[in-house]
Design an enzyme around this catalytic site. Structure first.
Site, PDB file in Angstrom:
ATOM      1  N   GLY A 144      14.699 -32.152 -13.404  1.00 19.30           N
ATOM      2  CA  GLY A 144      15.905 -31.719 -14.139  1.00 19.30           C
ATOM      3  C   GLY A 144      16.218 -32.879 -15.089  1.00 19.30           C
ATOM      4  CB  CYS A 170      18.432 -40.066 -11.224  1.00 19.79           C
ATOM      5  SG  CYS A 170      19.184 -39.694 -12.874  1.00 19.79           S
ATOM      6  CG  LEU A 171      13.541 -37.831 -14.805  1.00 15.77           C
ATOM      7  CD1 LEU A 171      13.334 -36.827 -15.927  1.00 15.77           C
ATOM      8  CD2 LEU A 171      12.347 -38.274 -14.331  1.00 15.77           C
ATOM      9  CG  HIS A 227      23.100 -37.009 -15.128  1.00 19.97           C
ATOM     10  ND1 HIS A 227      23.019 -38.397 -15.297  1.00 19.97           N
ATOM     11  CD2 HIS A 227      21.953 -36.500 -14.323  1.00 19.97           C
ATOM     12  CE1 HIS A 227      21.850 -38.642 -14.459  1.00 19.97           C
ATOM     13  NE2 HIS A 227      21.349 -37.803 -14.154  1.00 19.97           N
ATOM     14  CD  GLN A 287      19.204 -37.618 -16.948  1.00 17.24           C
ATOM     15  OE1 GLN A 287      19.139 -36.338 -16.635  1.00 17.24           O
ATOM     16  NE2 GLN A 287      18.427 -38.600 -16.132  1.00 17.24           N
ATOM     17  CG  HIS A 324      21.343 -35.152  -9.844  1.00 17.42           C
ATOM     18  ND1 HIS A 324      20.945 -36.476  -9.152  1.00 17.42           N
ATOM     19  CD2 HIS A 324      20.839 -35.496 -11.284  1.00 17.42           C
ATOM     20  CE1 HIS A 324      20.412 -37.158  -9.721  1.00 17.42           C
ATOM     21  NE2 HIS A 324      20.215 -36.798 -10.970  1.00 17.42           N
ATOM     22  CD  GLU A 325      19.905 -32.731 -13.661  1.00 16.10           C
ATOM     23  OE1 GLU A 325      20.252 -33.559 -14.661  1.00 16.10           O
ATOM     24  OE2 GLU A 325      18.715 -33.099 -12.972  1.00 16.10           O
TER      25      GLU A 325
HETATM   26 NI    NI Z   1      19.620 -37.631 -12.861  1.00 17.88          NI
END
Ligand code: NI
Length: 184
Positions: A46, A92-93, A138, A51, A134-135
């Site tokens: 995701g 998380c990226l 962000h 991000q 989670h997204e």
């Molecule tokens: Ni993330």
């Protein structure tokens, strides 16, 4: 298409609150395609626009094993349908190589638009419910490590610093090798 640089924790830009998308323009479609490519390249499941330093309400996701079922959520609204929270090991990226348990309700109602402006209106559970929350965080400037202890947040910061340094070195040596190869 292009790979987009991903912001890393604790970059303050990750704290920006995303604005709604007014219209799915060709530029937004390009951004969607680039975000999907970036997510696959980084082996993520995701990615929120926040991000990649674009502060609009846009999320891409792919939970399929073969990475051939991308989902797009524009202006998403997510409502928990259960009070009970369940732990799930998240990563998380933007926080590379850090994983920890976060508790969230595991059944939610998602309302959003897809990349064609079609309405998405569905009840989901399990991984998709975890991932969309989670997204969504962000888009609201929240990162999963915010739920962890101060000590773990400090450790996460140190870990990310280390990982970024290693990646920088790897990129340097790859560039050197390429320079040498083109000298032949
Ligand atoms: Ni993330």
């Amino acid at each position: 298409m292009a790979l987009l640089p991903i912001l890393s924790y604790p970059d303050p830009r990750l704290r920006t609150i995303a604005k709604p998308v007014k219209e799915v323009t060709p530029e937004i479609k390009t951004l969607i395609a680039d975000m999907i490519e970036t997510m696959y390249d980084a082996q993520g499941i995701g990615l929120a626009a926040s991000q990649v330093d674009r502060h609009i309400q846009l999320i891409v996701m792919d939970l399929s094993e073969d990475k051939n079922a991308p989902m797009v959520f524009i202006n998403p609204k997510v409502t928990p349908l259960v009070e009970e929270k369940q732990p799930y090991e998240e990563g998380c990226l933007s926080v590379p190589d850090v994983y920890d348990k976060v508790e969230r309700p595991n059944k939610v109602h998602i309302e959003a638009l897809d990349e064609n402006g079609e309405r998405i209106d569905k009840v989901v559970d399990g991984l998709l419910a975890v991932c969309i929350q989670h997204e969504m965080d962000h888009l609201n400037g929240v990162i999963f490590v915010d739920y962890l202890s101060r000590l773990k947040q400090t450790r996460a910061r140190d870990k990310v610093k280390k990982v970024l340094k290693i990646r920088e070195k790897q990129a340097e040596s790859a560039a050197n090798k390429q320079a040498q190869a083109s000298n032949v």
